[in-house]
Design a protein around this motif. Structure first.
Motif, PDB file in Angstrom:
ATOM      1  N   VAL A  12       0.837  -1.208   0.080  1.00 51.94           N
ATOM      2  CA  VAL A  12       0.127  -0.036  -0.133  1.00 51.94           C
ATOM      3  C   VAL A  12       0.847   1.044  -0.132  1.00 51.94           C
ATOM      4  CG1 VAL A  12      -1.626   1.278   1.310  1.00 51.94           C
ATOM      5  CG2 VAL A  12      -1.878  -1.357   1.188  1.00 51.94           C
ATOM      6  N   PRO A  13       0.533   2.092  -0.991  1.00 54.09           N
ATOM      7  CA  PRO A  13       1.660   3.290  -0.833  1.00 54.09           C
ATOM      8  C   PRO A  13       1.515   4.208   0.443  1.00 54.09           C
ATOM      9  CG  PRO A  13       0.218   2.791  -3.171  1.00 54.09           C
ATOM     10  CD  PRO A  13      -0.240   2.067  -2.105  1.00 54.09           C
ATOM     11  N   ILE A  14       2.512   4.792   0.693  1.00 57.24           N
ATOM     12  CA  ILE A  14       2.542   5.684   1.971  1.00 57.24           C
ATOM     13  C   ILE A  14       1.595   6.655   1.684  1.00 57.24           C
ATOM     14  CG2 ILE A  14       3.975   7.070   3.563  1.00 57.24           C
ATOM     15  CD1 ILE A  14       6.151   4.771   3.172  1.00 57.24           C
ATOM     16  N   VAL A  15       1.661   7.363   0.414  1.00 57.68           N
ATOM     17  CA  VAL A  15       0.502   8.397   0.149  1.00 57.68           C
ATOM     18  C   VAL A  15      -0.625   7.960   0.353  1.00 57.68           C
ATOM     19  CG1 VAL A  15      -0.352   9.933  -1.651  1.00 57.68           C
ATOM     20  CG2 VAL A  15       2.323   9.323  -1.532  1.00 57.68           C
ATOM     21  N   ASP A  16      -1.291   6.875   0.208  1.00 59.48           N
ATOM     22  CA  ASP A  16      -2.637   6.255   0.600  1.00 59.48           C
ATOM     23  C   ASP A  16      -2.800   6.603   2.167  1.00 59.48           C
ATOM     24  OD1 ASP A  16      -2.987   6.106  -2.063  1.00 59.48           O
ATOM     25  OD2 ASP A  16      -3.126   3.908  -1.689  1.00 59.48           O
ATOM     26  N   ILE A  17      -1.902   6.464   2.702  1.00 63.27           N
ATOM     27  CA  ILE A  17      -1.786   6.284   4.123  1.00 63.27           C
ATOM     28  C   ILE A  17      -1.977   7.624   4.763  1.00 63.27           C
ATOM     29  CG2 ILE A  17      -0.573   5.621   6.351  1.00 63.27           C
ATOM     30  CD1 ILE A  17       0.410   2.989   4.710  1.00 63.27           C
ATOM     31  N   LEU A  18      -0.864   8.535   4.030  1.00 59.83           N
ATOM     32  CA  LEU A  18      -1.030   9.813   4.643  1.00 59.83           C
ATOM     33  C   LEU A  18      -2.205  10.551   4.230  1.00 59.83           C
ATOM     34  CD1 LEU A  18       2.604  10.989   3.167  1.00 59.83           C
ATOM     35  CD2 LEU A  18       2.240  10.419   5.337  1.00 59.83           C
ATOM     36  N   GLU A  19      -2.952  10.123   2.980  1.00 59.58           N
ATOM     37  CA  GLU A  19      -4.408  10.840   2.844  1.00 59.58           C
ATOM     38  C   GLU A  19      -5.196  10.194   3.790  1.00 59.58           C
ATOM     39  OE1 GLU A  19      -4.694   9.903  -0.945  1.00 59.58           O
ATOM     40  OE2 GLU A  19      -3.577  11.462  -1.861  1.00 59.58           O
ATOM     41  N   LYS A  20      -5.232   9.223   4.312  1.00 60.22           N
ATOM     42  CA  LYS A  20      -6.279   8.721   5.097  1.00 60.22           C
ATOM     43  C   LYS A  20      -6.047   9.277   6.638  1.00 60.22           C
ATOM     44  CE  LYS A  20      -9.026   5.678   6.780  1.00 60.22           C
ATOM     45  NZ  LYS A  20     -10.372   5.527   6.456  1.00 60.22           N
ATOM     46  N   LEU A  21      -4.811   9.321   7.022  1.00 61.78           N
ATOM     47  CA  LEU A  21      -4.255  10.187   8.207  1.00 61.78           C
ATOM     48  C   LEU A  21      -4.428  11.535   8.101  1.00 61.78           C
ATOM     49  CD1 LEU A  21      -1.487   7.824   9.492  1.00 61.78           C
ATOM     50  CD2 LEU A  21      -4.166   7.669   9.970  1.00 61.78           C
ATOM     51  N   GLU A  22      -4.615  12.015   7.065  1.00 64.58           N
ATOM     52  CA  GLU A  22      -4.893  13.530   6.810  1.00 64.58           C
ATOM     53  C   GLU A  22      -3.599  14.326   6.951  1.00 64.58           C
ATOM     54  OE1 GLU A  22      -8.140  15.065   8.970  1.00 64.58           O
ATOM     55  OE2 GLU A  22      -9.485  13.838   7.721  1.00 64.58           O
ATOM     56  N   ILE A  23      -2.361  13.563   6.647  1.00 68.08           N
ATOM     57  CA  ILE A  23      -0.927  14.214   6.905  1.00 68.08           C
ATOM     58  C   ILE A  23      -0.685  14.762   5.582  1.00 68.08           C
ATOM     59  CG2 ILE A  23       1.527  13.966   7.417  1.00 68.08           C
ATOM     60  CD1 ILE A  23       0.459  11.276   8.975  1.00 68.08           C
TER      61      ILE A  23
END
Length: 87
Positions: A12-23
């Motif tokens: 899973v791309p870190i960008v997807d995680i950043l978006e989910k966590l609103e970073i």
């Protein structure tokens, strides 16, 4: 937890995680940069490589997607993998 579930989480791309966590992040050429989450800084120095791991040139920390979720959300390894696989 089997290896295929862990492998899926690492893909899973870190960008997807950043978006989910609103970073917030910004693209700089082919790189993605964020303010390091592990030390205070003014200019983003955490660079994401190959979409699933990053390195901070300020403090030297290296993190993959599972490490980031574990530490930011204070989750166990298993819970972090499950969180990522829901994204």
């Amino acid at each position: 937890m089997n290896d295929s579930i862990i492998k899926l989480a690492k893909e899973v791309p870190i960008v997807d995680i950043l978006e989910k966590l609103e970073i917030p992040y910004k693209s700089v050429g082919s790189q993605i940069k964020i303010q390091c989450l592990w030390h205070e800084e003014y200019d983003p120095s955490f660079v994401i490589y190959d979409s699933n791991w990053g390195h901070c040139f300020g403090c030297g920390v290296n993190k993959d997607s599972i490490d980031i979720v574990k530490e930011l959300l204070d989750l166990s390894f298993v819970d972090a993998v499950e969180f990522i696989n829901l994204i």
